[in-house]
Design a protein around this motif. Sequence first.
Motif, PDB file in Angstrom:
ATOM      1  N   SER A 123       0.843  -1.193   0.000  1.00 43.00           N
ATOM      2  CA  SER A 123       0.000   0.000   0.000  1.00 43.00           C
ATOM      3  C   SER A 123       0.876   1.239   0.000  1.00 43.00           C
ATOM      4  CB  SER A 123      -0.956  -0.007   1.185  1.00 43.00           C
ATOM      5  OG  SER A 123      -0.246  -0.082   2.397  1.00 43.00           O
ATOM      6  N   PHE A 124       0.331   2.315  -0.547  1.00 48.22           N
ATOM      7  CA  PHE A 124       1.052   3.575  -0.628  1.00 48.22           C
ATOM      8  C   PHE A 124       0.053   4.699  -0.875  1.00 48.22           C
ATOM      9  CE2 PHE A 124       0.740   1.836  -4.859  1.00 48.22           C
ATOM     10  CZ  PHE A 124       0.447   2.919  -5.664  1.00 48.22           C
ATOM     11  N   THR A 125       0.494   5.920  -0.625  1.00 51.91           N
ATOM     12  CA  THR A 125      -0.302   7.097  -0.934  1.00 51.91           C
ATOM     13  C   THR A 125       0.177   7.632  -2.280  1.00 51.91           C
ATOM     14  OG1 THR A 125      -0.530   7.634   1.402  1.00 51.91           O
ATOM     15  CG2 THR A 125      -0.976   9.405  -0.163  1.00 51.91           C
ATOM     16  N   ALA A 126      -0.744   7.787  -3.217  1.00 51.81           N
ATOM     17  CA  ALA A 126      -0.404   8.274  -4.554  1.00 51.81           C
ATOM     18  C   ALA A 126      -0.185   9.787  -4.474  1.00 51.81           C
ATOM     19  CB  ALA A 126      -1.520   7.930  -5.531  1.00 51.81           C
ATOM     20  N   ASP A 127       1.018  10.182  -4.091  1.00 49.91           N
ATOM     21  CA  ASP A 127       1.287  11.583  -3.781  1.00 49.91           C
ATOM     22  C   ASP A 127       1.757  12.418  -4.960  1.00 49.91           C
ATOM     23  OD1 ASP A 127       3.696  10.322  -4.039  1.00 49.91           O
ATOM     24  OD2 ASP A 127       4.517  10.975  -2.124  1.00 49.91           O
ATOM     25  N   THR A 128       2.322  11.807  -5.978  1.00 50.87           N
ATOM     26  CA  THR A 128       2.913  12.554  -7.087  1.00 50.87           C
ATOM     27  C   THR A 128       2.299  12.108  -8.417  1.00 50.87           C
ATOM     28  OG1 THR A 128       4.996  12.623  -5.861  1.00 50.87           O
ATOM     29  CG2 THR A 128       5.099  13.129  -8.203  1.00 50.87           C
ATOM     30  N   PRO A 129       1.791  13.066  -9.206  1.00 53.10           N
ATOM     31  CA  PRO A 129       1.270  12.689 -10.525  1.00 53.10           C
ATOM     32  C   PRO A 129       2.383  12.132 -11.415  1.00 53.10           C
ATOM     33  CG  PRO A 129       0.557  14.901  -9.924  1.00 53.10           C
ATOM     34  CD  PRO A 129       1.592  14.487  -8.928  1.00 53.10           C
ATOM     35  N   GLY A 130       2.030  11.175 -12.239  1.00 54.70           N
ATOM     36  CA  GLY A 130       2.987  10.571 -13.159  1.00 54.70           C
ATOM     37  C   GLY A 130       2.666   9.109 -13.383  1.00 54.70           C
ATOM     38  N   THR A 131       3.499   8.448 -14.162  1.00 56.44           N
ATOM     39  CA  THR A 131       3.349   7.019 -14.424  1.00 56.44           C
ATOM     40  C   THR A 131       4.568   6.307 -13.864  1.00 56.44           C
ATOM     41  OG1 THR A 131       2.027   7.436 -16.397  1.00 56.44           O
ATOM     42  CG2 THR A 131       3.056   5.265 -16.216  1.00 56.44           C
ATOM     43  N   PHE A 132       4.320   5.303 -13.035  1.00 54.09           N
ATOM     44  CA  PHE A 132       5.383   4.593 -12.329  1.00 54.09           C
ATOM     45  C   PHE A 132       5.278   3.102 -12.626  1.00 54.09           C
ATOM     46  CE2 PHE A 132       3.885   8.288  -9.974  1.00 54.09           C
ATOM     47  CZ  PHE A 132       5.016   9.083 -10.067  1.00 54.09           C
ATOM     48  N   ARG A 133       6.438   2.453 -12.749  1.00 53.35           N
ATOM     49  CA  ARG A 133       6.474   1.035 -13.122  1.00 53.35           C
ATOM     50  C   ARG A 133       6.516   0.126 -11.901  1.00 53.35           C
ATOM     51  NH1 ARG A 133      11.497   1.552 -17.027  1.00 53.35           N
ATOM     52  NH2 ARG A 133      12.109   2.506 -15.097  1.00 53.35           N
ATOM     53  N   LEU A 134       5.731  -0.928 -11.971  1.00 52.91           N
ATOM     54  CA  LEU A 134       5.837  -2.061 -11.060  1.00 52.91           C
ATOM     55  C   LEU A 134       6.572  -3.113 -11.875  1.00 52.91           C
ATOM     56  CD1 LEU A 134       4.985  -3.509  -8.389  1.00 52.91           C
ATOM     57  CD2 LEU A 134       3.001  -4.337  -9.660  1.00 52.91           C
ATOM     58  N   THR A 135       7.844  -3.343 -11.553  1.00 47.75           N
ATOM     59  CA  THR A 135       8.710  -4.166 -12.392  1.00 47.75           C
ATOM     60  C   THR A 135       9.129  -5.433 -11.668  1.00 47.75           C
ATOM     61  OG1 THR A 135       9.576  -2.142 -13.390  1.00 47.75           O
ATOM     62  CG2 THR A 135      10.834  -4.144 -13.749  1.00 47.75           C
ATOM     63  N   CYS A 136       9.044  -6.559 -12.370  1.00 45.32           N
ATOM     64  CA  CYS A 136       9.533  -7.835 -11.857  1.00 45.32           C
ATOM     65  C   CYS A 136      11.008  -7.964 -12.215  1.00 45.32           C
ATOM     66  CB  CYS A 136       8.738  -8.978 -12.473  1.00 45.32           C
ATOM     67  SG  CYS A 136       9.405 -10.618 -12.077  1.00 45.32           S
ATOM     68  N   HIS A 137      11.836  -8.278 -11.211  1.00 43.56           N
ATOM     69  CA  HIS A 137      13.271  -8.434 -11.450  1.00 43.56           C
ATOM     70  C   HIS A 137      13.631  -9.843 -11.921  1.00 43.56           C
ATOM     71  CE1 HIS A 137      13.823  -4.508  -9.766  1.00 43.56           C
ATOM     72  NE2 HIS A 137      13.175  -4.868  -8.680  1.00 43.56           N
ATOM     73  N   THR A 138      12.714 -10.783 -11.775  1.00 44.55           N
ATOM     74  CA  THR A 138      12.965 -12.155 -12.202  1.00 44.55           C
ATOM     75  C   THR A 138      12.969 -12.256 -13.728  1.00 44.55           C
ATOM     76  OG1 THR A 138      11.816 -12.872 -10.206  1.00 44.55           O
ATOM     77  CG2 THR A 138      12.199 -14.543 -11.876  1.00 44.55           C
ATOM     78  N   HIS A 139      12.184 -11.411 -14.382  1.00 41.68           N
ATOM     79  CA  HIS A 139      12.022 -11.483 -15.838  1.00 41.68           C
ATOM     80  C   HIS A 139      12.473 -10.173 -16.485  1.00 41.68           C
ATOM     81  CE1 HIS A 139       9.865 -15.202 -15.311  1.00 41.68           C
ATOM     82  NE2 HIS A 139       9.181 -14.623 -14.352  1.00 41.68           N
ATOM     83  N   THR A 140      13.780  -9.918 -16.437  1.00 44.14           N
ATOM     84  CA  THR A 140      14.308  -8.670 -17.002  1.00 44.14           C
ATOM     85  C   THR A 140      15.527  -8.894 -17.892  1.00 44.14           C
ATOM     86  OG1 THR A 140      15.632  -8.323 -15.019  1.00 44.14           O
ATOM     87  CG2 THR A 140      13.497  -7.215 -15.111  1.00 44.14           C
ATOM     88  N   SER A 141      15.819 -10.125 -18.256  1.00 46.88           N
ATOM     89  CA  SER A 141      17.011 -10.367 -19.074  1.00 46.88           C
ATOM     90  C   SER A 141      16.816  -9.806 -20.480  1.00 46.88           C
ATOM     91  CB  SER A 141      17.337 -11.861 -19.129  1.00 46.88           C
ATOM     92  OG  SER A 141      16.342 -12.545 -19.848  1.00 46.88           O
TER      93      SER A 141
END
Length: 156
Positions: A123-141
Amino acid sequence: MTTRSKQWLYLLFAFTCVLLGMCILLPIPWLGGETVMEQMTEEASTTSLDDQQEYHLTTVEYTTYIDEKKVEVYRFEPGTIVVNQGDEVVLRLHGIHGKQHEFTLEHYNIDGTVTKGKETTISFTADTPGTFRLTCHTHTSANQIPMVSYITVVKK
């Protein structure tokens, strides 16, 4: 279909439209003499919006063959979530495919792991306008399509 059948079909359609229009625009006794539109407007104005938004994401695997070579792609679904600035956001990540997925939600410095068959909540407070990534580190090759979901925060 004969011409006569088409005429009856058009007449039935027109009658249905008139009936629906009357139901929406004319006062109805069981709604206290209000029209359907007045009742809906009144309900909408008395409904308070909760600033906490909860979203469920799942880990999904897609498999296909390209030139007889097996290709696997992992995704967070849905791929995009839009929230309002100031919202308290709860993300419930469900591990459906893949053994585990270590992830980061950029800007909010939240790290975690989604494990197959389990739920991870952040959970988090959406404090700043913009687009942010939720990225998986297992699948980044380099030979994989990145496993990413986008959280877009819009100004209120």
